[in-house]
Design an enzyme around this catalytic site. Structure first.
Site, PDB file in Angstrom:
ATOM      1  N   ASP A   7      41.481  44.006  33.231  1.00  0.00           N
ATOM      2  CA  ASP A   7      41.229  43.737  34.645  1.00  0.00           C
ATOM      3  C   ASP A   7      41.105  45.110  35.304  1.00  0.00           C
ATOM      4  OD1 ASP A   7      40.977  42.277  37.066  1.00  0.00           O
ATOM      5  OD2 ASP A   7      43.093  42.651  37.504  1.00  0.00           O
ATOM      6  N   GLU A  68      36.516  42.222  33.153  1.00  0.00           N
ATOM      7  CA  GLU A  68      36.072  41.469  34.329  1.00  0.00           C
ATOM      8  C   GLU A  68      34.787  42.091  34.862  1.00  0.00           C
ATOM      9  OE1 GLU A  68      37.765  41.376  38.620  1.00  0.00           O
ATOM     10  OE2 GLU A  68      38.755  39.770  37.495  1.00  0.00           O
ATOM     11  N   ASP A 141      47.606  41.848  38.136  1.00  0.00           N
ATOM     12  CA  ASP A 141      46.566  42.480  37.323  1.00  0.00           C
ATOM     13  C   ASP A 141      46.828  42.247  35.832  1.00  0.00           C
ATOM     14  OD1 ASP A 141      45.325  44.294  39.612  1.00  0.00           O
ATOM     15  OD2 ASP A 141      47.503  44.545  39.661  1.00  0.00           O
TER      16      ASP A 141
END
EC number: 3.1.21.10
Length: 192
Positions: A7, A68, A141
């Site tokens: 992330d 991501e 996160d």
């Protein structure tokens, strides 16, 4: 299949490693956050993200890295930092020959919770449940990184079948070549 989920972020880059196959219980092998000081210059922050990700890659030796996909945000400064951290993750994996998959936030949320509009608390709760953890990973996160890895494990088999079908179709279908325009005959009976 062992997947490192990333992330991306400059201040907090979530990382999580999940192992398993679609349809079977998954196992978390590690979760954490690579942090950089907000007051450091950009170059040093990117080097710190790279070093942190390299340590995760060395320790866990994933077969795939799921990152991501950066999406448009109203805050350009935030999206730039996210994109830069994302590029570092892609670079680190690619340098080692590890395939990288990009997943959108809504794709990850839908895979893990069933809704592409789920909030962070719902994602954290489902990650906790799916990985049989005692509590949701903190900060968010870290949970998001695990969700990315889970999403990839669940979606990769279907994506691979689609890619194989497209490749097989392309191999069976002869390539089309553009037709050349018909030659024009310029003879109008003139002699030189």
């Amino acid at each position: 299949m062992r997947v490192l989920g990333v992330d991306p972020g400059l201040t907090r880059c979530g990382v999580g490693v999940v192992e398993g196959v679609a349809g079977r219980p998954l196992t978390m092998l590690g979760v954490g956050v690579v942090r950089t000081p907000a007051d450091a210059d950009l170059g040093h922050r990117l080097v710190a993200v790279e070093q942190g990700l390299e340590q995760w890659l060395d320790e866990h030796r994933p077969e795939f890295v799921a990152v991501e996909r950066v999406f448009s945000q109203h805050n350009v400064r935030t999206v730039m930092g996210t994109a830069q951290a994302s590029a570092v993750a892609i670079l680190c994996a690619s340098r080692r020959g590890i395939p990288v998959a990009l997943h959108t936030p809504s794709e990850v949320k839908a895979a893990v919770t069933g809704s592409g509009r789920a909030d962070k608390a719902q994602v954290g709760a489902m990650v906790t449940r799916l990985l049989r953890l005692d509590a949701p990973p903190k900060p968010a996160d870290a949970a998001d990184a695990l969700a990315l890895a889970i999403c990839h494990i669940w979606r990769a088999p279907a994506q691979n079948r689609l890619q194989q079908a497209v490749a097989a179709h392309a191999a069976r279908t002869p390539p089309t070549t553009p037709r050349a325009p018909a030659a024009r005959h310029a003879s109008k009976g003139r002699t030189a």
